[in-house]
Design an enzyme around this catalytic site. Structure first.
Site, short mmCIF file in Angstrom:
data_model
loop_
_atom_site.label_atom_id
_atom_site.label_comp_id
_atom_site.label_asym_id
_atom_site.label_seq_id
_atom_site.Cartn_x
_atom_site.Cartn_y
_atom_site.Cartn_z
CE LYS A 20 -40.55 13.04 -5.04
NZ LYS A 20 -40.53 14.51 -4.85
CB THR A 55 -39.57 14.73 6.40
OG1 THR A 55 -41.00 14.62 6.61
CG2 THR A 55 -38.87 13.67 7.23
N GLY A 112 -40.07 19.80 3.17
CA GLY A 112 -39.18 20.30 2.13
C GLY A 112 -38.37 19.25 1.42
CB THR A 113 -38.17 15.53 1.59
OG1 THR A 113 -39.59 15.37 1.53
CG2 THR A 113 -37.71 15.34 3.01
N GLY A 114 -39.13 17.07 -0.99
CA GLY A 114 -39.31 17.02 -2.44
C GLY A 114 -38.64 18.17 -3.15
CB CYS A 115 -38.57 21.82 -2.41
SG CYS A 115 -40.34 22.08 -2.23
#
Length: 272
Positions: free
Chosen positions: A181, A212, A214-217
């Site tokens: 990412k 932003t 929580g984007t990875g989860c």
């Protein structure tokens, strides 16, 4: 469960992760994502955090036996079509979850969570080797960001050119696919997906929105949702990227810090 009732059930996705009391990341983000994408979300809680828009004020890891019991309870009765992992704060938890996933014949998405959006450590330094040697080898897709790549491999990525080298370093630990990412780079939000032979570059516009959390989860849960529906890895990742891009664009302010992405953006929910 009868055959007729089972046939009407949506695909089942299990998240193994920590709780975010602020609701923007962790288990809460995972379950919101799964609901938005039409799958049945189930959860194995690994840790409880005191967390808000400003950061993580405290974290309490659950005992290994509690994590194992939750997993077996869900998988042995309800079943599962894909598994997603998030916060696994200790080597013991990492190794337990790796063993459980390794014994479950479904796709798995490993989000090797190292630090929160606010820079708070969510993984003990001594657990990194367990992630490398136990968890990554059982992953269908690993989804590290650039900071996590550096933690795991020592490879520092400063431009798109370095993303292929980062992917090679992560693939060396055994996941089938890796999604690097590149959200921390400048320019477009670009991610790089590869299994060592196929390569896919996924690009999206970068939005001027600091909310932003929580984007990875959310991305990992969206990928797992796609895999549970029977999509190929490239198709699941592309659909997840589209969903997360919309969620980031619709991210909204909560509290005095970094607000969450809008998991319900397609329904006009959240900050709309």
């Amino acid at each position: 469960m009868s055959a007729s009732s089972r046939a009407s059930a949506p695909p089942r996705v299990l998240t193994v992760a920590g709780s975010d009391s602020g609701g923007g990341a962790g288990i809460q983000a995972d379950l919101k994502t799964m609901l938005a994408l039409g799958v049945h979300g189930m959860s194995v809680l690994t840790a409880v955090t005191a967390q808000n828009s400003l950061g993580v004020q405290g974290a309490w890891e659950l005992p290994v036996e509690a994590v194992r019991a939750q997993y077996r309870s869900v998988v042995d009765d309800i079943g599962v079509d894909a598994v997603k992992t998030g916060m696994l704060s200790s080597a013991e938890l990492v190794e337990t979850v790796a063993e459980l996933i390794g014994g479950t014949a479904v796709p798995s998405v490993v989000d090797p969570v190292g630090v929160s959006k606010h820079g708070d450590s969510l993984l003990a330094a001594w657990a990194l080797d367990s992630v490398r040697t136990k968890l990554l080898p059982v992953a269908t897709v690993a989804t590290p960001n650039l900071d996590e790549v550096a933690q795991l491999t020592g490879v520092e990525v400063e431009s798109e050119d370095g993303m292929r080298r980062a992917a090679e370093a992560v693939l060396a630990y055994g996941p089938t696919w890796v999604l690097i990412k590149g959200g921390h780079l400048s320019g477009d939000a670009v991610d790089f997906l590869t299994d060592g032979s196929e390569e896919h570059w996924l690009r999206a516009p970068r939005f001027d929105n600091r909310h932003t959390h929580g984007t990875g989860c959310t991305l990992a849960s969206a990928i797992a949702s796609g895999l549970a529906k029977g999509r190929s890895v490239p198709a699941a990742v592309a659909a997840a990227k589209e969903y997360v891009t919309g969620a980031i664009a619709a991210g909204f302010a909560l509290g005095g810090g970094i607000g969450p992405v809008d998991h319900g953006w397609r329904f006009g929910a959240g900050g709309a």
